[in-house]
Scaffold this active site. Structure first.
Site, PDB file in Angstrom:
ATOM      1  N   LYS A 184       0.825  -1.208   0.000  1.00  0.00           N
ATOM      2  CA  LYS A 184       0.000   0.000   0.000  1.00  0.00           C
ATOM      3  C   LYS A 184       0.868   1.270   0.000  1.00  0.00           C
ATOM      4  O   LYS A 184       2.080   1.208   0.194  1.00  0.00           O
ATOM      5  CB  LYS A 184      -0.937  -0.009   1.212  1.00  0.00           C
ATOM      6  CG  LYS A 184      -1.914  -1.189   1.205  1.00  0.00           C
ATOM      7  CD  LYS A 184      -2.784  -1.197  -0.041  1.00  0.00           C
ATOM      8  CE  LYS A 184      -3.890  -2.248  -0.031  1.00  0.00           C
ATOM      9  NZ  LYS A 184      -3.431  -3.631  -0.017  1.00  0.00           N
TER      10      LYS A 184
HETATM   11  C1  LIG Z   1     -10.113  -3.367  -1.591  1.00  0.00           C
HETATM   12  C2  LIG Z   1      -9.434  -4.040  -0.432  1.00  0.00           C
HETATM   13  N1  LIG Z   1     -10.139  -4.260   0.684  1.00  0.00           N
HETATM   14  C3  LIG Z   1      -9.593  -4.853   1.765  1.00  0.00           C
HETATM   15  C4  LIG Z   1      -8.269  -5.245   1.764  1.00  0.00           C
HETATM   16  C5  LIG Z   1      -7.732  -5.974   2.951  1.00  0.00           C
HETATM   17  O1  LIG Z   1      -6.647  -5.384   3.564  1.00  0.00           O
HETATM   18  P1  LIG Z   1      -5.572  -6.280   4.366  1.00  0.00           P
HETATM   19  O2  LIG Z   1      -4.785  -7.028   3.355  1.00  0.00           O
HETATM   20  O3  LIG Z   1      -4.775  -5.255   5.114  1.00  0.00           O
HETATM   21  O4  LIG Z   1      -6.329  -7.175   5.271  1.00  0.00           O
HETATM   22  C6  LIG Z   1      -7.485  -5.017   0.631  1.00  0.00           C
HETATM   23  C7  LIG Z   1      -6.076  -5.419   0.657  1.00  0.00           C
HETATM   24  O5  LIG Z   1      -5.306  -5.410  -0.184  1.00  0.00           O
HETATM   25  C8  LIG Z   1      -8.079  -4.417  -0.508  1.00  0.00           C
HETATM   26  O6  LIG Z   1      -7.378  -4.208  -1.630  1.00  0.00           O
END
Ligand SMILES: Cc1ncc(COP(=O)(O)O)c(C=O)c1O
Length: 381
Positions: A184
């Site tokens: 990110k």
């Molecule tokens: C659109 C979206 N929602 C939720 C998430 C979930 O985040 P995490 O990987 O930190 O759990 C991501 C992760 O890449 C994402 O791209």
């Protein structure tokens, strides 16, 4: 052997190490401390919300938000099918059912015109995803939600720094969720946050995040909660990342603009659209491959890039086609042609602020050469 170009990479060259060492020396490495407080305050300000809550990842942020809004088994939640699986998984964690909506070809985000037809008496809310850093059309989504008494959670995991009509994502609905995973714009390895401006909801979320503890009576637990906290050590890294977020965003923007300039003239490649009201976050550069005009499929191009030691990623697979969701989706007779088309033809290219121009030229050069050769082969045939 050519050096490997990854699709994402982390830049910890600012105060990250110093702050992490400071947190360690202070012994405040658990889920309270000065870095945690500082990060939550700065992140809320940045998103123009009154509160932010740091949590252990973006998936947990969605799960917590859904519990905070009292989503229950049998409820339905409208989500785009073109997103990372976490958006729909979180809905399942609370026993509710994700109902998939097609995306708008002009934004690649949930199509506001398709919401109304999917609303039933079980619908409780909408989770628009600011996909690939492009904000969803929040005014139109919020209007539908208001008419039907639904809540809205922005899934802003990929969109830190994006703006909708001049306003930052994270402040455009009941609450918003972010991810700080390693790919990110800012990262703590794993990490996430919820932003919101509703103090009552914030109090409930804080309690649910911390095992359900009563804010006025330590070690008394009136509700069943979870341990969804983020550590002060992770927030030390995030504080250093926050100091450099504008520089990181600028570097990534320039990189994406350079991709746009170089790729737009290659036959068969089309770029991510940007709505006139949108300021997109340069998260992961993505373009579309039309196999006929390009001379090869998206997957063949990915294979070629891999052979040249360049990592790429396919666009998200439509969630309504995945095993955990396809049976329910079939029963609802969902047809999502825009999602399916984008899912099959989208490719994500290396995007990180330390990607050198020479390496970026290698990525573009490989794509251009592949297209030229395929075009020549087709002309000869
Ligand atoms: C659109 C979206 N929602 C939720 C998430 C979930 O985040 P995490 O990987 O930190 O759990 C991501 C992760 O890449 C994402 O791209």
């Amino acid at each position: 052997m050519l050096s490997r170009i990854p699709v994402a990479s982390v830049d910890l060259s600012g105060n990250e190490e110093a702050y992490a060492v400071d947190a360690i020396r202070s012994t405040w490495i658990s889920s309270t401390g000065a870095y945690l407080n500082r990060f939550e305050r700065e992140f809320a300000d940045y998103c123009q919300s009154t509160t932010s809550l740091a949590v252990c990842n973006g998936t947990v942020a969605l799960h917590l938000a859904l519990m905070g809004l009292d989503v229950r088994p049998g409820d339905e939640v409208l989500v785009p099918s073109l997103t990372y699986v976490a958006t729909a998984n979180a809905v399942r964690y609370v026993g509710a059912e994700p109902v998939f909506i097609d995306v708008d070809p002009e934004t690649w985000c949930i199509d506001p015109d398709k919401l109304e037809a999917a609303i039933t008496r079980r619908t409780r809310g909408i989770i628009p995803v600011h996909l690939l850093g492009h904000p969803a059309d929040m005014d139109r989504i919020n209007r539908v939600a208001d008419v039907h008494g639904l809540w809205v959670i922005e899934d802003a995991a990929e969109a830190l720094g994006a703006k909708y009509k001049g306003q930052p994502v994270g402040s455009l609905s009941h609450c918003a969720t972010f991810s700080f995973f390693g790919n990110k714009v800012i990262t703590s390895g794993e990490g996430g946050a919820i932003t919101l401006s509703d103090e009552r909801l914030a109090t409930r979320l804080r309690a649910l995040r911390g095992q359900g503890m009563d804010p006025n009576r330590r070690y008394y637990f009136p509700i069943t909660g979870y341990n969804f906290r983020l550590t002060n050590l992770a927030c030390a890294i995030l504080c250093a990342q926050m100091e450099r977020k504008e520089a990181i965003l600028d570097q990534r923007r320039k990189l994406c603009e350079r991709y746009n300039q170089q790729l737009r003239s290659i036959p068969g490649i089309s770029l991510q659209p940007v709505a006139p009201w949108a300021e997109i976050s340069p998260w992961m550069y993505c373009c579309m491959i039309d196999p006929d005009a390009f001379g090869g499929t998206r997957d063949e191009l990915m294979q070629e890039l891999a052979e040249k030691n360049i990592e790429s990623r396919p666009m998200f697979i439509s969630l309504h086609t995945l095993p955990p969701f396809r049976e329910e989706s079939r029963k609802r007779n969902e047809h999502l042609p825009v999602t399916d088309r984008l899912s099959e033809s989208g490719i994500m290219l290396p995007t990180y602020n330390t990607l050198s121009e020479a390496d970026q030229d290698r990525v573009v050069g490989t794509i251009a050469e592949f297209q030229r050769q395929r075009g020549r082969q087709r002309r000869v045939a």
